[in-house]
Design a protein around this motif. Structure first.
Motif: not given
Length: 122
Positions: A9-23, A102-115
């Motif tokens: 993803d070219d948006e650093i903020e989204i990358c950081e948020m997704l990384s934090a959710m996965l972490n 498809v992972l809809p934006k804005p990305i939700r923690l619940k959706t990441v947990k499901e993945l």
């Protein structure tokens, strides 16, 4: 294959948020800010990642082109298309070509947990 997620993803903020959710879920991730960077990584180790999250709209190499290159290197790793534009023509085309979902934006923690629950071992 480890429980490692590749975020493209070219948006650093989204990358950081997704990384934090996965972490929070105990999952490690690596980030690429455009498709060419991701393809270079995957050419060296095509089976390194258990899951790929790919932005649809990026400069340098868009999500559609990146997806096609990834599938040439690896046909089995689940790929989710992250898009704030809904399930339009481009996301539908990628789903027909084998994208997992498809992972809809804005990305939700619940959706990441499901993945994580669906595709990664804890």
């Amino acid at each position: 294959m480890s429980n490692l997620v590749l975020i493209i993803d070219d948006e650093i903020e989204i990358c950081e948020m997704l990384s934090a959710m996965l972490n929070v879920e105990g999952i490690e991730s690596e980030v690429c800010i455009h498709g060419e960077n991701a393809i270079n990584k995957l050419e060296k180790e095509p089976d390194r990642y258990s899951l790929i999250i790919l932005d649809l709209y990026m400069p340098v190499m868009d999500g559609l082109t990146t997806f096609k290159h990834i599938r040439k290197l690896n046909q089995t790793t689940p790929i989710y298309i992250a898009s704030g534009y809904g399930e339009g023509a481009k996301t539908d085309a990628l789903l027909l070509q084998g994208a997992t979902g498809v992972l809809p934006k804005p990305i939700r923690l619940k959706t990441v947990k499901e993945l994580v629950a669906k595709h990664l071992k804890k």
